[in-house]
Design an enzyme around this catalytic site. Structure first.
Site, PDB file in Angstrom:
ATOM      1  CD  GLU A  70      64.988 -23.548  80.937  1.00 35.77           C
ATOM      2  OE1 GLU A  70      65.279 -22.932  81.986  1.00 35.77           O
ATOM      3  OE2 GLU A  70      65.606 -24.554  80.554  1.00 35.77           O
TER       4      GLU A  70
HETATM    5  C1  LIG Z   1      59.748 -32.039  80.242  1.00 32.25           C
HETATM    6  C2  LIG Z   1      60.333 -31.188  81.309  1.00 32.25           C
HETATM    7  C3  LIG Z   1      61.684 -30.925  81.305  1.00 32.25           C
HETATM    8  C4  LIG Z   1      62.246 -30.128  82.306  1.00 32.25           C
HETATM    9  N1  LIG Z   1      63.588 -29.913  82.300  1.00 32.25           N
HETATM   10  C5  LIG Z   1      64.160 -29.290  83.351  1.00 32.25           C
HETATM   11  C6  LIG Z   1      65.582 -29.176  83.452  1.00 32.25           C
HETATM   12  O1  LIG Z   1      66.307 -29.645  82.564  1.00 32.25           O
HETATM   13  N2  LIG Z   1      66.119 -28.550  84.523  1.00 32.25           N
HETATM   14  C7  LIG Z   1      65.329 -28.029  85.522  1.00 32.25           C
HETATM   15  O2  LIG Z   1      65.841 -27.467  86.482  1.00 32.25           O
HETATM   16  N3  LIG Z   1      63.977 -28.110  85.435  1.00 32.25           N
HETATM   17  C8  LIG Z   1      63.377 -28.722  84.397  1.00 32.25           C
HETATM   18  N4  LIG Z   1      62.019 -28.836  84.338  1.00 32.25           N
HETATM   19  C9  LIG Z   1      61.235 -28.223  85.423  1.00 32.25           C
HETATM   20  C10 LIG Z   1      60.467 -26.990  84.955  1.00 32.25           C
HETATM   21  O3  LIG Z   1      61.336 -25.892  84.746  1.00 32.25           O
HETATM   22  C11 LIG Z   1      59.386 -26.668  85.996  1.00 32.25           C
HETATM   23  O4  LIG Z   1      58.452 -27.732  85.985  1.00 32.25           O
HETATM   24  C12 LIG Z   1      58.680 -25.354  85.669  1.00 32.25           C
HETATM   25  O5  LIG Z   1      59.553 -24.237  85.818  1.00 32.25           O
HETATM   26  C13 LIG Z   1      57.450 -25.103  86.560  1.00 32.25           C
HETATM   27  O6  LIG Z   1      57.761 -25.271  87.909  1.00 32.25           O
HETATM   28  P1  LIG Z   1      56.867 -26.254  88.793  1.00 32.25           P
HETATM   29  O7  LIG Z   1      56.714 -27.542  88.047  1.00 32.25           O
HETATM   30  O8  LIG Z   1      57.478 -26.297  90.130  1.00 32.25           O
HETATM   31  O9  LIG Z   1      55.458 -25.559  88.804  1.00 32.25           O
HETATM   32  P2  LIG Z   1      54.801 -24.762  90.004  1.00 32.25           P
HETATM   33  O10 LIG Z   1      55.747 -23.696  90.470  1.00 32.25           O
HETATM   34  O11 LIG Z   1      54.257 -25.711  91.001  1.00 32.25           O
HETATM   35  O12 LIG Z   1      53.612 -24.057  89.238  1.00 32.25           O
HETATM   36  C14 LIG Z   1      52.263 -24.570  89.172  1.00 32.25           C
HETATM   37  C15 LIG Z   1      51.348 -23.472  88.637  1.00 32.25           C
HETATM   38  O13 LIG Z   1      51.350 -22.374  89.566  1.00 32.25           O
HETATM   39  C16 LIG Z   1      51.776 -21.183  88.913  1.00 32.25           C
HETATM   40  N5  LIG Z   1      52.595 -20.393  89.841  1.00 32.25           N
HETATM   41  C17 LIG Z   1      53.539 -20.828  90.691  1.00 32.25           C
HETATM   42  N6  LIG Z   1      54.074 -19.798  91.371  1.00 32.25           N
HETATM   43  C18 LIG Z   1      53.474 -18.685  90.928  1.00 32.25           C
HETATM   44  C19 LIG Z   1      53.604 -17.292  91.236  1.00 32.25           C
HETATM   45  N7  LIG Z   1      54.463 -16.850  92.157  1.00 32.25           N
HETATM   46  N8  LIG Z   1      52.817 -16.418  90.579  1.00 32.25           N
HETATM   47  C20 LIG Z   1      51.927 -16.859  89.651  1.00 32.25           C
HETATM   48  N9  LIG Z   1      51.763 -18.146  89.330  1.00 32.25           N
HETATM   49  C21 LIG Z   1      52.524 -19.050  89.947  1.00 32.25           C
HETATM   50  C22 LIG Z   1      52.541 -21.621  87.684  1.00 32.25           C
HETATM   51  O14 LIG Z   1      52.488 -20.641  86.655  1.00 32.25           O
HETATM   52  C23 LIG Z   1      51.808 -22.906  87.305  1.00 32.25           C
HETATM   53  O15 LIG Z   1      50.680 -22.574  86.516  1.00 32.25           O
HETATM   54  C24 LIG Z   1      61.421 -29.588  83.332  1.00 32.25           C
HETATM   55  C25 LIG Z   1      60.049 -29.841  83.310  1.00 32.25           C
HETATM   56  C26 LIG Z   1      59.502 -30.645  82.326  1.00 32.25           C
HETATM   57  C27 LIG Z   1      58.015 -30.882  82.350  1.00 32.25           C
END
Ligand SMILES: Cc1cc2nc3c(=O)[nH]c(=O)nc-3n(C[C@H](O)[C@H](O)[C@H](O)COP(=O)(O)OP(=O)(O)OC[C@H]3O[C@@H](n4cnc5c(N)ncnc54)[C@H](O)[C@@H]3O)c2cc1C
Length: 370
Positions: A210
């Protein structure tokens, strides 16, 4: 119609003869069926109006973020309840002040101040966070049902401001508390029989999904603080400040109110520092956002504790039932003020260090062996 198949090896998502995903071996929440799906070459359809997707997504997201904040609380709470039971039962060593139970071969670990530190931290967090989640739920109700437009707007502003704090601070602390409760079990916390390792694994996801907590902090500092000319943060300072002023008239509450006032002052100074420095260099905002979110979490839970102490004080003065319960609330409120609030000052100093040393190294330097 896509067909998703689970193979003997756990692979999932065979579509038109091609595997498009695999079961994810997650570190926690194993009761939840999550897997990776790759939509390579898939066709997308626009749902709703163009360029209105983000706003629509946030309607769902805001509620979901509050729900994830509650998950941080829940994992901390269940781990805490287990740790209390264990600490009462497990015997190891003697109290520093002399044997508490000389007839037994050892004292329960509850007598050791370091075990008490972990348990008191957990108790102060979980009860404070529970109050904050309930307060947040009330604000959501008030945005719909309050009698006047002014009250509805105030509730909307406050819950909008506090949502990233409930999610981000609530789950950072929820994880920390879960690991500390695992620590109370010593080696038994690490092995699987006692179930503590599962709470730690399960608590970890709440910091990530989230929107990661780093993104929650950016939402708070980059969007919410500046919204409507800072109206929301000013409204927050006013409601907390009013409760502090009110509590200063009571002998028991006054020292707590003064401690909270100091922490609130640290938050106000940090807010001012952002206003004066983040426009010229946005990296200052990014470098301090995590610290700011934690300062605000510390202050907000302190506010909840002051409110709970006020209710407890009134109940004790009225001389009704549940004396021990209300005395416990006052004692835990004091602990919170002594042991949580001072961190706001250290976090403010980190925030005011800005981004220079944090951004100084070239990316190449990170890969270089020391
Ligand atoms: C078990 C599980 C269940 C999930 N369920 C769902 C679901 O039901 N529906 C759904 O839509 N998604 C779901 N997700 C996805 C989840 O919401 C995302 O993985 C999460 O929001 C992080 O996004 P990302 O993986 O793209 O990370 P990234 O955006 O790649 O982030 C990587 C790192 O960079 C940092 N970062 C990125 N951008 C910035 C910024 N602008 N400023 C500062 N720091 C930044 C982040 O804080 C993090 O530390 C799920 C994930 C998991 C692991």
């Amino acid at each position: 119609v896509p067909k998703f198949l689970v193979g003997d090896d756990g692979s999932i998502g065979e579509r038109n003869g091609e595997v498009c995903g695999a079961i994810e071996h997650k570190m926690g929440i194993h009761g939840n069926a999550t897997c990776v799906l790759n939509y390579d070459g898939a066709k997308g359809w626009l749902v709703g109006e163009e360029n209105k997707g983000l706003a629509a997504m946030f309607i769902m997201m805001n509620a979901a973020r509050l729900g994830v904040g509650v998950q941080g609380l829940s994992q901390a709470e269940v781990a805490y309840q287990n740790a209390v039971a264990y600490a009462l039962d497990r015997r190891q060593g003697r109290a520093l002040t002399g044997p508490a139970e000389p007839e037994a071969q050892a004292d329960p670990i509850f007598v050791h101040p370091d075990v008490r530190r972990m348990l008191m931290d957990a108790k102060a967090f979980t009860e404070g966070m529970r109050a904050l989640c309930l307060w947040g739920a009330l604000q959501v109700d008030l945005t719909h049902k309050a009698k006047t437009e002014e009250e509805r707007e105030q509730a909307d502003m406050l819950i909008g401001l506090l949502t990233p704090v409930i999610k981000g601070y609530g789950t950072d602390k929820g994880y920390e508390v879960a690991t500390n409760m695992q620590q109370v079990f010593g080696g038994h916390g690490y092995i699987e029989e006692w179930g503590m390792s599962q709470f730690v694994r399960d608590a970890r996801i709440a910091q990530i999904y989230e929107g990661t907590n780093g993104v929650q902090a950016m939402d708070l500092c980059g969007r919410k603080l500046a919204q409507k000319g800072g109206a929301a943060i000013q409204a927050f300072f006013k409601v907390v400040g009013d409760d502090i002023a009110d509590a200063k008239g009571d002998d028991t509450l006054a020292p707590m109110a003064e401690a909270l006032e100091k922490a609130l002052g640290q938050q106000q100074a940090a807010t001012m520092w952002f206003m004066q420095n983040a426009m010229q260099n946005p990296n200052h905002l990014g470098a301090g956002a995590h610290h700011y979110m934690h300062i605000m979490g510390i202050v907000t839970l302190g506010w909840m504790w002051l409110r709970m102490a006020k209710v407890a004080q009134a109940a004790l003065a009225a001389g009704g039932e549940d004396k021990a319960f209300y005395e416990g609330k006052i004692a835990t409120a004091r602990y919170y003020m002594d042991r949580y609030l001072p961190d706001a000052g250290a976090l403010r100093r980190k925030l005011e260090a800005g981004s220079e040393s944090l951004m100084a190294l070239d990316e190449d330097a990170f890969a270089t062996a020391a």
